[in-house]
Design an enzyme around this catalytic site. Structure first.
Site, PDB file in Angstrom:
ATOM      1  N   HIS A 164      18.485  -1.815  11.696  1.00  0.00           N
ATOM      2  CA  HIS A 164      19.928  -1.685  11.479  1.00  0.00           C
ATOM      3  C   HIS A 164      20.349  -0.225  11.375  1.00  0.00           C
ATOM      4  CE1 HIS A 164      20.501  -6.026   9.801  1.00  0.00           C
ATOM      5  NE2 HIS A 164      20.209  -5.991  11.091  1.00  0.00           N
ATOM      6  N   TYR A 190      10.549  -3.733  19.096  1.00  0.00           N
ATOM      7  CA  TYR A 190      10.789  -3.971  17.670  1.00  0.00           C
ATOM      8  C   TYR A 190      11.290  -5.387  17.378  1.00  0.00           C
ATOM      9  CZ  TYR A 190       9.514   0.405  15.531  1.00  0.00           C
ATOM     10  OH  TYR A 190       8.787   1.455  15.027  1.00  0.00           O
ATOM     11  N   HIS A 238      10.169 -10.661  14.831  1.00  0.00           N
ATOM     12  CA  HIS A 238      10.620 -11.706  13.905  1.00  0.00           C
ATOM     13  C   HIS A 238       9.502 -12.501  13.246  1.00  0.00           C
ATOM     14  CE1 HIS A 238      14.457 -11.108  16.295  1.00  0.00           C
ATOM     15  NE2 HIS A 238      14.822 -10.930  15.045  1.00  0.00           N
TER      16      HIS A 238
END
Lengths: 604, 438
Positions: free
Chosen positions: A127, A356, A359
């Site tokens: 993020h 990336y 999960h």
């Protein structure tokens, strides 16, 4: 083909090989499409932009102020002509089938070496780095759903990624250009927001501080569409893991402000804010480099390499005592060295986003324990600790209990058959139901990220000619063969990476690692505030010392001293914590010790 | 059953005596001797003292422990709660007249407040508090003293470069004017007399040194003249039957010698710490420094002086002696006649307790809570805390404000690297200050 870096017989040769690999990647794997950022000819930097980061990421590079700004395009690590999306095969094989047959978690496979805090940390950082935006409800990719699938809609609808405004949606010779809604910089924009509006929302405009309630929690978002979310910079995909980390670093920001105000009473709100922001961004980058990464990549060469990225090969002790040694990145580390973009201006890349996608790190089942007694307080499915439920769950539990529970729990291993089922049927706060495993496959294909073998070839890694070469697990090899109808070149990047056997001690694949070693150092090396301007004159002496002298454990214990009995003796806070009353695992490994001294060897 | 305090070993006692006790004697308890002070700085005596005590604390814990000093065992305190108990209980049952101090001070100030007990102490304390305006935000003569200090600064900066002797001389003059009045301004003989007596005090004679009576007689002429623009002018209205001349000696000593040394070192710090200099100037720039009330409100500037005193305490080691058997907070009983030692060099820099231990941190005093900590005892603390602390800090504020307002100090002859932990000692004879135009 010469041996892979980890196949060399000694640590010295391995680190040497990694150094060569990175140099080659810098030289051959940085590309950008034309017009990915606006031109700003002739603009002169103001005093404000010279001394601090800007909310939209402009002016980090003084020669080209739009480099790394929010809203500018993603770059590429593979040559542009290899990024052409294969529209004919966009849904071949069916990504939902891949989700069901290869990704779905059959049983939880723990990573063992890292905890759930480390899993949350990666998303926290993602993020910080990138977001492609939410797309438009009426512009969708339709994924066929087979009979008997319990998916609630037919077909499954996935919003198309919107190209960068003004760029051609379907260029003939390459993939469309997509924009990063976040700043590309490692600037803690997840805390502070990308852009002045979001930043204003999180600031108090008093003493440089960000908003924190009297109870030490972030305040709730007042936006009715964001029920359950906190006021912070980046609020997408919110869950308890994000709530914890965002709260922690907002508090750390305010602690930095207190220290700055004490030492620099002449500073006004803006100056306190911008210096604290520099400090927090650098602290997060340091923790990521020397603590998180060395925990996820437990290969001895990485223990040296990551410390070297930050401190330099001469080691932390030496660096603290002597300072930088000349201007050599190899000797003194990247931080504080001269800024260098290498073969292309800085941007994060589509391939970086792809590798990336980790999960499987997220467990499905969560146990919350008491930090005081150790007893099991409550169990949750991931679905119940995310989105709209987040604040309710956090309000019901002590922060210390939550931290303890995240520290205890193992993250999931990044491999096939370990994709959290909660994320395969995730109800977002806007009501969309998403299968993230399907989405991960579609996104790579849609954005023109090459499939696994082409991707490896572009990084000068050997192609896999047979399914047996993909993975040491024969069952997985057979399953992949069946799903891909025997076409090994069609295997998607995610599937290939999850099937790979990682190098010894690694938490993810060597394929992902190639992008990682290129981009991880680039995030530092291109950023003025980690290189030329990482100095006390810019950070202030107090701020500079704060970055250099603080670890993740210090941050945790500063704000949650109740964790002392559990992590007081722990060396790595991103590894599973000992249970209450159990001794901490053994001390530093010898390579970490070596890297702390002047005897550490040259890294890449 | 309460566990008794632990004891350092005999060998540790020998080392403590050699590394903590002895250097304080060699350097001169009262009058710093030039040559030994230089030697001590080179030998890094304080650094060794710190390391020794840090090692003892690591081995014996943070509770008080006994350590042999020469032939006696003394109790060494490192925990602020213990220090508060002892200094809060002074002068009784923790008297501030251990033998060495009493014997030394007897040479030049046998009637000093700090070595008094009982009613005599109370009377002398009340006298001092009245004249020194202890606890007042600004001394009633603050505006006058501000002018005195400003004059001194003008003289110093005109020299362009000053050494310790220049600053010491200037402050001796300030001290004579502040304590005794303008008639004493040029009385170099008075200061010389005091210096000789203090040097005699280093030998701990236990009685007034030769020349003491002449000195007091000399002093008394000024005190009796009572210049209204000096502390002597406030003596007449002070409570109690106190021989004022016997009391002012300590003020001459503390102001002329100690404050001057601390300010000279503060200049060395400001010269090498641009951020702190910037902050001090920013604060000074916001007020009219001709107004004593504003000068007294220069908190950051005061912090510059106070943190210098923390970093390099002029009193490295001080003590109390129990007047009877005393129970400590943990229940342990300390026998009558025990020396209780507080080692400022260690406590002020205790890295386990002081996050800013080895850096120059004025903000910890102006914006933090360093002022509340019982670890920092350069002005002592509690009922026997220095009654002149407020006045002393004000004079320091006036001095520093005036310097930074006019000039940029530059350190000559020594280096202080702000990126490294500051050294444990800073030899006043080993550096000079050059004043650059702003």
């Amino acid at each position: 083909m010469s041996p892979q870096w980890y196949e060399y017989p000694s640590l010295i040769l391995q680190t040497g090989s990694l150094a060569r690999l990175r140099a080659e990647l810098r030289d051959k794997n940085l590309f950008e499409a034309p017009k990915m950022r606006p031109k700003t000819d002739g603009a002169k930097p103001t005093e404000e932009v010279l001394r601090a980061r800007t909310p939209d990421g402009t002016w980090n590079d003084l020669d080209d102020p739009m480099i790394g700004a929010s809203g500018t395009g993603f770059g590429r690590n593979v040559p542009l002509h290899l990024t052409k999306p294969d529209r004919r095969r966009l849904l071949e094989p069916n990504p939902r089938l891949i989700s069901e047959r290869l990704m779905a978690r059959d049983e939880f496979k723990p990573a063992g070496i890292i905890n759930a805090l480390a899993a949350a940390w990666l998303q926290f950082e993602n993020h910080n780095w990138f977001f492609h935006g939410n797309g438009l409800p009426d512009d969708v990719i339709e994924v066929p759903v087979r009979d008997g699938d319990d998916w609630p809609e037919r077909p499954m609808r996935i919003r198309t990624t919107q190209p960068l405004a003004g760029s051609p949606p379907n260029p003939r010779d390459r993939a469309p250009l997509y924009a990063n809604t976040e700043t590309h910089w490692w600037d803690a924009s997840q805390i502070y927001g990308s852009g002045p509006d979001r930043q204003s929302e999180v600031r108090t405009f008093v003493d440089g501080k960000v908003k924190i309630n009297d109870d030490g929690r972030l305040p709730p978002s007042m936006n009715p569409d964001e029920a359950g979310l906190d006021i912070t910079g980046m609020r997408e995909n919110w869950w308890v893991g994000m709530g914890l980390l965002h709260t922690l670093f907002a508090r750390e920001h305010n602690a930095v402000c207190d220290e700055l105000k004490k030492n620099y009473p002449s500073f006004d709100d803006q100056r306190l804010f911008e210096v604290a922001w520099l400090v927090i961004a650098a602290l997060i980058a340091k923790i990521h480099t020397v603590e998180w990464t060395t925990c996820v990549l437990r290969h001895p060469a990485l223990q040296i390499g990551m410390n070297a990225n930050w401190y330099g090969a001469l080691g932390e002790t030496f660096r603290d005592r002597v300072g930088r040694v000349g201007d050599s990145e190899a000797l003194s580390g990247i931080v504080g060295s001269t800024k260098d973009h290498h073969s292309a201006p800085f941007s994060l890349t589509e391939e970086f986003v792809s590798v990336y996608r980790m999960h499987p790190l997220i467990p499905d089942e969560w146990e919350f324990h008491s930090l005081e007694s150790g007893e099991l307080l409550e169990t949750f499915d991931f679905t119940d600790i995310q989105g709209r439920s987040t604040r309710d769950v956090m309000d019901r539990h002590q922060m210390g209990d939550l931290w303890y529970s995240f520290g205890l729990a193992s993250a999931g291993a990044v491999c096939l058959h370990n994709y959290p089922n909660a994320l395969r049927k995730l109800t977002r706060i806007d009501g969309q139901v998403t299968d993230l495993a399907t989405l991960d496959i579609v996104r790579d294909r849609e954005r023109g990220v090459p499939r696994y073998n082409d991707f490896r070839e572009a990084l000068r890694m050997p192609r896999r000619k047979t399914f047996d070469q993909l993975t040491p697990n024969p069952t997985w090899a057979r399953e992949i063969y069946e799903v891909y109808n025997g076409d090994v070149d069609a295997v998607d990047l995610q599937v290939g990476m999850y099937a790979e056997k990682p190098p010894k001690g690694f938490g993810f694949s060597d394929t992902a690692f190639r992008i990682f070693i290129l981009m991880a150092s680039r995030r530092l090396k291109s950023d003025r505030f980690f290189t030329t301007d990482f100095r006390p004159e810019v950070y202030t002496k107090v701020g500079f010392d704060w970055v250099n002298n603080t670890s993740m454990k210090d941050v945790l214990l500063r704000h949650y001293p109740e964790l002392q009995p559990v992590i007081g003796d722990v060396e790595r806070v991103f590894a599973p914590w000992p249970k209450l009353g159990s001794p901490a695992p053994g001390g530093k490994n010898p390579v970490v010790r070596v890297a702390d001294t002047v005897k550490a060897y040259m890294p890449w | 059953m309460v566990a008794e305090y632990r004891h350092a070993s005999v060998v540790e006692g020998v080392r403590f005596t050699a590394q903590v006790g002895l250097p304080n004697v060699v350097q001169g308890l009262f009058k710093k001797r030039e040559l030994p002070t230089k030697v001590a700085a080179i030998a890094k005596a304080e650094a060794q003292g710190y390391a020794l005590v840090a090692g003892l604390v690591e081995r014996l814990g943070t509770d008080p422990f006994y350590v042999r000093v020469a032939t006696d065992e003394a109790l060494l305190l490192t925990d602020p709660a213990d220090i508060e108990h002892v200094l809060g209980g002074s002068p009784d049952p923790f008297a501030s007249d251990p033998e060495a101090k009493r014997k030394g001070m007897a040479a030049f100030q046998p009637d000093a407040l700090t070595i008094s007990r009982g009613d005599l102490w109370r009377t002398r304390r009340a006298f001092a508090e009245h004249v020194l305006a202890t606890g007042a935000p600004l001394h009633p003569l603050g505006p006058v003293f501000l002018d005195v200090v400003t004059d001194a600064v003008a003289g110093l900066v005109a020299l362009e470069e000053v050494g310790w002797e220049d600053v010491n001389d200037a402050f001796a003059r300030v001290t004579r004017r502040v304590v005794l009045g303008d008639d004493a301004a040029g009385d170099l003989g008075l200061t010389r007399q005091l210096g000789e007596l203090m040097a005699a005090g280093n030998k701990q004679p236990g009685k007034p040194a030769a020349g003491y009576d002449d000195f007091v007689a000399h002093l008394r002429t000024y005190v009796e003249a009572g210049d209204p623009k000096s502390l002597a002018g406030l003596v007449a209205d002070a409570p109690g039957d106190v021989d004022a001349a016997g009391q002012v000696i300590h003020w001459l000593f503390a102001m002329g010698d100690t404050l001057a040394l601390n300010l000279f070192r503060t200049l060395a710090l400001l010269a090498t710490h641009p951020e702190q200099l910037h902050e001090a100037r920013a604060e000074v720039g916001r007020v009219d420094t001709r107004d004593a009330g504003y000068v007294a409100g220069l908190d950051y500037v005061a912090g510059c002086l106070l943190d210098t005193m923390r970093l390099w305490p002029t009193t490295a080691l001080f003590g109390r002696v129990t007047t009877r058997d005393v129970e400590m907070p943990g229940g342990q009983v300390v026998p009558e006649g025990t020396q209780v030692l507080i080692y400022n060099v260690f406590n002020h820099r205790n890295r386990d307790r002081v996050p800013f231990a080895d850096r120059f941190a004025p903000g910890e005093w102006s914006g933090g809570d360093a002022g509340e900590s019982w670890l920092f005892n350069f002005f002592s603390h509690g009922p026997q805390g220095c009654p002149g602390a407020g006045l002393s800090v004000f004079l320091g504020q006036a001095f520093l404000a005036s310097v930074v307002d006019k000039r940029t100090p530059e350190l000559v002859g020594a280096t202080l690297d702000e990126s490294q932990p500051l050294p444990y000692g800073l030899d006043a004879f080993g550096f000079r200050i050059h004043f650059l135009p702003r």
